[in-house]
Design a protein around this motif. Structure first.
Motif, PDB file in Angstrom:
ATOM      1  N   ALA A 166       4.776  25.305   6.815  1.00 56.36           N
ATOM      2  CA  ALA A 166       5.649  24.281   7.147  1.00 56.36           C
ATOM      3  C   ALA A 166       6.618  24.181   5.961  1.00 56.36           C
ATOM      4  CB  ALA A 166       4.829  23.081   7.379  1.00 56.36           C
ATOM      5  N   ALA A 167       5.889  24.071   4.725  1.00 59.17           N
ATOM      6  CA  ALA A 167       6.891  23.966   3.586  1.00 59.17           C
ATOM      7  C   ALA A 167       8.101  24.978   3.482  1.00 59.17           C
ATOM      8  CB  ALA A 167       6.364  23.924   2.400  1.00 59.17           C
ATOM      9  N   VAL A 168       7.664  26.316   3.612  1.00 63.57           N
ATOM     10  CA  VAL A 168       8.537  27.211   3.748  1.00 63.57           C
ATOM     11  C   VAL A 168       9.602  27.225   5.012  1.00 63.57           C
ATOM     12  CG1 VAL A 168       8.791  29.816   4.318  1.00 63.57           C
ATOM     13  CG2 VAL A 168       6.941  29.081   2.895  1.00 63.57           C
ATOM     14  N   SER A 169       9.058  26.858   6.243  1.00 62.35           N
ATOM     15  CA  SER A 169       9.966  26.411   7.179  1.00 62.35           C
ATOM     16  C   SER A 169      10.986  25.450   6.813  1.00 62.35           C
ATOM     17  CB  SER A 169       9.402  25.986   8.408  1.00 62.35           C
ATOM     18  OG  SER A 169       8.315  27.067   8.622  1.00 62.35           O
ATOM     19  N   GLN A 170      10.670  24.309   6.356  1.00 61.98           N
ATOM     20  CA  GLN A 170      11.478  23.279   5.746  1.00 61.98           C
ATOM     21  C   GLN A 170      12.319  23.887   4.833  1.00 61.98           C
ATOM     22  OE1 GLN A 170      11.498  19.859   7.281  1.00 61.98           O
ATOM     23  NE2 GLN A 170      13.492  20.236   6.390  1.00 61.98           N
ATOM     24  N   THR A 225      -7.726  35.426  13.010  1.00 58.34           N
ATOM     25  CA  THR A 225      -9.060  35.994  13.285  1.00 58.34           C
ATOM     26  C   THR A 225     -10.058  36.264  11.820  1.00 58.34           C
ATOM     27  OG1 THR A 225      -8.160  38.146  12.449  1.00 58.34           O
ATOM     28  CG2 THR A 225      -8.166  37.799  15.033  1.00 58.34           C
ATOM     29  N   VAL A 226      -9.423  35.566  10.731  1.00 57.60           N
ATOM     30  CA  VAL A 226     -10.301  35.376   9.555  1.00 57.60           C
ATOM     31  C   VAL A 226     -11.080  34.148   9.821  1.00 57.60           C
ATOM     32  CG1 VAL A 226     -10.203  34.993   7.111  1.00 57.60           C
ATOM     33  CG2 VAL A 226      -8.412  36.447   8.408  1.00 57.60           C
ATOM     34  N   PRO A 227     -12.610  34.241   9.761  1.00 53.14           N
ATOM     35  CA  PRO A 227     -13.169  33.088   9.911  1.00 53.14           C
ATOM     36  C   PRO A 227     -13.215  31.901   9.301  1.00 53.14           C
ATOM     37  CG  PRO A 227     -14.539  35.357   9.958  1.00 53.14           C
ATOM     38  CD  PRO A 227     -13.173  35.483   9.534  1.00 53.14           C
ATOM     39  N   ALA A 228     -12.716  32.207   7.872  1.00 58.77           N
ATOM     40  CA  ALA A 228     -12.526  31.173   6.759  1.00 58.77           C
ATOM     41  C   ALA A 228     -11.287  30.290   7.254  1.00 58.77           C
ATOM     42  CB  ALA A 228     -12.474  31.710   5.392  1.00 58.77           C
ATOM     43  N   LEU A 229     -10.209  30.979   7.826  1.00 57.06           N
ATOM     44  CA  LEU A 229      -9.051  30.337   8.223  1.00 57.06           C
ATOM     45  C   LEU A 229      -9.228  29.413   9.541  1.00 57.06           C
ATOM     46  CD1 LEU A 229      -6.526  32.862   7.095  1.00 57.06           C
ATOM     47  CD2 LEU A 229      -7.238  30.812   5.665  1.00 57.06           C
ATOM     48  N   LEU A 261      -6.082  24.819   6.909  1.00 60.11           N
ATOM     49  CA  LEU A 261      -4.795  23.781   6.982  1.00 60.11           C
ATOM     50  C   LEU A 261      -4.050  24.104   5.740  1.00 60.11           C
ATOM     51  CD1 LEU A 261      -4.060  21.260   8.101  1.00 60.11           C
ATOM     52  CD2 LEU A 261      -5.568  19.932   6.678  1.00 60.11           C
ATOM     53  N   ALA A 262      -4.361  24.706   4.822  1.00 55.98           N
ATOM     54  CA  ALA A 262      -3.345  24.807   3.468  1.00 55.98           C
ATOM     55  C   ALA A 262      -2.419  25.808   3.966  1.00 55.98           C
ATOM     56  CB  ALA A 262      -4.230  25.439   2.368  1.00 55.98           C
ATOM     57  N   LEU A 263      -2.867  26.927   4.660  1.00 54.23           N
ATOM     58  CA  LEU A 263      -1.893  27.868   5.246  1.00 54.23           C
ATOM     59  C   LEU A 263      -0.900  27.243   5.985  1.00 54.23           C
ATOM     60  CD1 LEU A 263      -0.991  31.050   5.432  1.00 54.23           C
ATOM     61  CD2 LEU A 263      -2.686  30.986   7.475  1.00 54.23           C
TER      62      LEU A 263
END
Length: 361
Positions: A45-49, A75-79, A38-40
């Protein structure tokens, strides 16, 4: 025999949280699990704005493109848990909060003639989409999804409509394609329509009504309107929000038709899917509260801002979750369909406004 039963019960008891504390710990671990992904999505989103604030490109489109560009991280399990959380629950909350911007006062301000034209444009666009699909042998569910998104409010409508349509292996790809399509076409319209109305000598108020009725996404309606004049932007936003208010009844009608033609549709738990998703009901409740109670402007502003950011974060998550090669397989016919639907609603609104002007002149 008794000993075996006792042993089995002990194993079952140990496999489940036995106390409220253990349940709380389990819930906390699940909540913490969504944080990285979610942080990613929030970062994208912040960069896009930030980029949108310094360019002509809308943040929604940028969030989707940036998300698609880094799809491999899904594909990263933690993400994965956080990305999935952003792509569904956050998305639905964002749509629900749009209801806080809707009120019955909009009807009084614009008049029943304009309201009727907007309602007819939605029905006509969806009907046209279905007719086009029949002539081109396209899937009816894609026709309803794309034409509904074009007719009401772009990406937000696509999300709500997709939630009540029968699912298959291509459902998510069609949804992402529709979001991409309506966002790109909204951006084109945001640039093109003010040039057309300016060349035709259309007055500021009429131009605002046309922008609000014919452009798909709220952000692009605002961009087109305020690029002409402040009054144009205000009336365009009002008309657009009135279109957004028609989201719930449209989704209900589509849900009823889907249930009629797909009576066996069930959710993952084997239960029959609800007629209206919870987030659409929340949308209706918030709109009703805003209509019948004097909601402070500060609270309305906070909810509108929260909705905008949640939708942006969610679209970023949808992009990250989606493989671009899967989306491109939707085909050229789908591109043509959503483009023709966009032209159709613009012509329908222009013709309807001309008739209203003639009748009331």
């Amino acid at each position: 025999m008794t000993g075996d039963i006792s042993s089995d019960q002990t194993v079952d008891e140990r496999s489940q949280p036995r106390t409220l504390v253990e349940q709380a710990i389990s819930g906390s671990q699940h909540a913490l699990g969504v944080v990285p992904g979610l942080a990613l999505a929030v970062l994208v989103a912040a960069v896009s704005q930030l980029v949108a604030d310094n360019s002509i490109f809308p943040a929604m489109l940028l969030a989707l493109v940036f998300g698609l560009a880094i799809n491999r991280v899904n594909t990263v399990p933690a993400l994965k848990p956080g990305i999935a959380f952003g792509a569904k629950p956050v998305l639905r909350i964002g749509v629900a909060l749009l209801g806080a911007r809707i009120s019955f006062d909009m009807v009084a301000e614009l008049g029943w003639a304009m309201v009727s034209l907007l309602a007819l444009s939605i029905a006509a666009t969806i009907g046209f989409g279905l007719l086009l699909a029949r002539r081109t042998n396209a899937k009816a569910r894609f026709a309803v999804l794309s034409s509904g998104a074009v007719a009401i409010c772009g990406a937000s409508a696509a999300i709500a409509i997709a939630s009540v349509l029968p699912k298959d292996e291509k459902s998510e790809d069609r949804l992402v394609f529709t979001i991409v399509g309506v966002t790109v076409l909204s951006t084109v319209a945001m640039v093109l329509y003010p040039l057309i109305t300016g060349a035709m000598g259309v007055d500021d108020r009429t131009a605002g009504i046309f922008f609000g009725a014919a452009i798909h996404d709220v952000a692009q309606v605002v961009g087109a309107g305020f690029s002409v004049y402040a009054e144009t932007g205000e009336i365009a936003t009002l008309v657009k929000l009135l279109r957004v208010s028609m989201l719930a009844p449209t989704v209900l009608c589509i849900a009823l038709l889907a249930r009629r033609f797909a009576p066996g549709e069930v959710d993952a738990s084997g239960k029959r899917t609800p007629l209206l998703p919870t987030f659409v009901i929340a949308f209706i409740v918030l709109a009703a509260i805003n209509s019948f109670f004097d909601v402070p402007e500060v609270l309305q502003s906070v909810l509108a801002t929260a909705s905008g950011w949640m939708l942006l974060i969610a679209i970023a998550a949808v992009g990250i979750k989606t493989n671009l090669s899967d989306v491109t397989q939707v085909g050229g016919a789908a591109v043509a369909a959503i483009t023709v639907q966009t032209v159709f609603i613009a012509l329908f609104i222009a013709g309807g406004m001309a008739l209203l002007a003639h009748w009331f002149s």
